[in-house]
Motif scaffolding. Structure first.
Motif, short mmCIF file in Angstrom:
data_model
loop_
_atom_site.label_atom_id
_atom_site.label_comp_id
_atom_site.label_asym_id
_atom_site.label_seq_id
_atom_site.Cartn_x
_atom_site.Cartn_y
_atom_site.Cartn_z
N GLU A 42 0.86 -1.18 0.00
CA GLU A 42 0.00 0.00 0.00
C GLU A 42 0.90 1.23 0.00
OE1 GLU A 42 -2.45 -0.32 3.44
OE2 GLU A 42 -3.27 -2.25 2.84
N TYR A 43 0.29 2.40 -0.12
CA TYR A 43 1.07 3.63 -0.08
C TYR A 43 1.59 3.91 1.33
CZ TYR A 43 -0.23 4.78 -4.82
OH TYR A 43 -0.38 4.75 -6.18
N GLN A 58 5.95 -0.10 7.72
CA GLN A 58 5.51 1.22 7.25
C GLN A 58 6.36 1.67 6.07
OE1 GLN A 58 2.92 3.09 8.36
NE2 GLN A 58 2.39 1.36 9.65
N ASN A 59 5.71 2.28 5.10
CA ASN A 59 6.41 2.88 3.96
C ASN A 59 6.59 4.38 4.23
OD1 ASN A 59 6.41 0.44 2.63
ND2 ASN A 59 4.57 0.88 1.47
N THR A 60 7.52 4.70 5.10
CA THR A 60 7.68 6.08 5.53
C THR A 60 8.16 7.00 4.41
OG1 THR A 60 9.89 5.55 6.35
CG2 THR A 60 8.09 5.50 7.94
N LEU A 61 8.94 6.49 3.48
CA LEU A 61 9.42 7.32 2.39
C LEU A 61 8.26 7.73 1.47
CD1 LEU A 61 11.88 8.64 1.22
CD2 LEU A 61 12.30 6.58 -0.10
N LEU A 100 8.31 9.96 -6.16
CA LEU A 100 7.29 9.05 -5.63
C LEU A 100 7.09 7.87 -6.57
CD1 LEU A 100 4.85 8.54 -3.61
CD2 LEU A 100 3.49 9.71 -5.33
N ILE A 101 6.99 8.14 -7.85
CA ILE A 101 6.80 7.07 -8.83
C ILE A 101 8.00 6.13 -8.84
CG2 ILE A 101 6.60 6.58 -11.30
CD1 ILE A 101 4.94 9.16 -11.52
N LEU A 102 9.19 6.68 -8.79
CA LEU A 102 10.40 5.87 -8.79
C LEU A 102 10.49 4.97 -7.56
CD1 LEU A 102 13.14 5.35 -10.26
CD2 LEU A 102 14.08 7.06 -8.72
N ILE A 103 10.27 5.54 -6.39
CA ILE A 103 10.33 4.77 -5.15
C ILE A 103 9.22 3.72 -5.11
CG2 ILE A 103 10.14 4.92 -2.63
CD1 ILE A 103 12.76 6.01 -3.76
N MET A 104 8.06 4.08 -5.62
CA MET A 104 6.93 3.17 -5.63
C MET A 104 7.23 1.92 -6.46
SD MET A 104 3.16 4.42 -6.58
CE MET A 104 2.85 3.65 -8.13
N TYR A 105 7.75 2.11 -7.65
CA TYR A 105 8.03 0.96 -8.50
C TYR A 105 9.26 0.19 -8.06
CZ TYR A 105 4.27 2.51 -11.42
OH TYR A 105 3.03 2.86 -11.87
N MET A 127 -2.35 6.41 -9.84
CA MET A 127 -2.69 7.66 -9.16
C MET A 127 -1.57 8.70 -9.22
SD MET A 127 -5.78 7.34 -8.46
CE MET A 127 -6.21 8.62 -7.33
N PRO A 128 -0.29 8.33 -9.13
CA PRO A 128 0.75 9.34 -9.31
C PRO A 128 0.76 9.95 -10.71
CG PRO A 128 1.65 7.50 -8.10
CD PRO A 128 0.28 7.09 -8.56
#
Length: 156
Positions: A42-43, A58-61, A100-105, A127-128
């Protein structure tokens, strides 16, 4: 003037960020039927569901990037008198959204032991991209206002 279109686009950025931070929105799912394990990213947290129990991290970043995107959008809304600063803040917001997109993927593809039965990215992984779109619309509205003001300032 808070009722301008770019302010609405910046408000949309804020609403999407709050929705992603506060909601339980899964953007990546993976499972391994051999070991009966699965991962939901999740985000706000990563949940590992194993046969012996559940682990959450937790995904704190991601949370901090989403919070900074929302904060910059909120500040830019109230800087409607200083259009240059508003444009600068919206441009900096591009960097945060791309981060955000980079860290997410990167977080979703580092899971190597689920390559057998990966369900993959869900709809909410886009969503990003909506954040990028609304930020583009906000910058375009700000530049249109700047051009309108400069054209009225000319001597005729």
């Amino acid at each position: 003037m808070i009722q301008r279109p770019q302010s609405l686009y910046l408000c949309a950025l804020l609403v999407i960020c709050l929705m992603l931070i506060l909601g339980d929105i899964v953007y990546f799912k993976a499972s391994n039927s051999d070991k009966s394990e699965s991962v939901n990213i999740e985000y706000d947290e990563t949940e590992l569901i194993a046969a012996d129990g559940t682990s959450k991290q937790q995904n704190t970043l991601l949370i901090s990037l989403l919070a900074s995107i929302g904060a910059i959008a909120t500040i830019a809304i109230f800087l409607f008198k200083n259009r240059k600063m508003q444009t600068l803040l919206s441009s900096v917001n591009y960097l945060f959204i791309l981060g955000l997109i980079l860290i997410m993927y990167m977080a979703s593809y580092r899971i190597g032991f689920f390559e057998q039965e990966t369900e993959g990215l869900t709809f909410y992984a886009l969503m990003p991209v909506a954040l990028l779109f609304f930020n583009f619309l906000a910058i375009r509205g700000i530049t249109k206002d700047e051009k309108l003001i400069r054209s009225m300032d000319r001597l005729r």
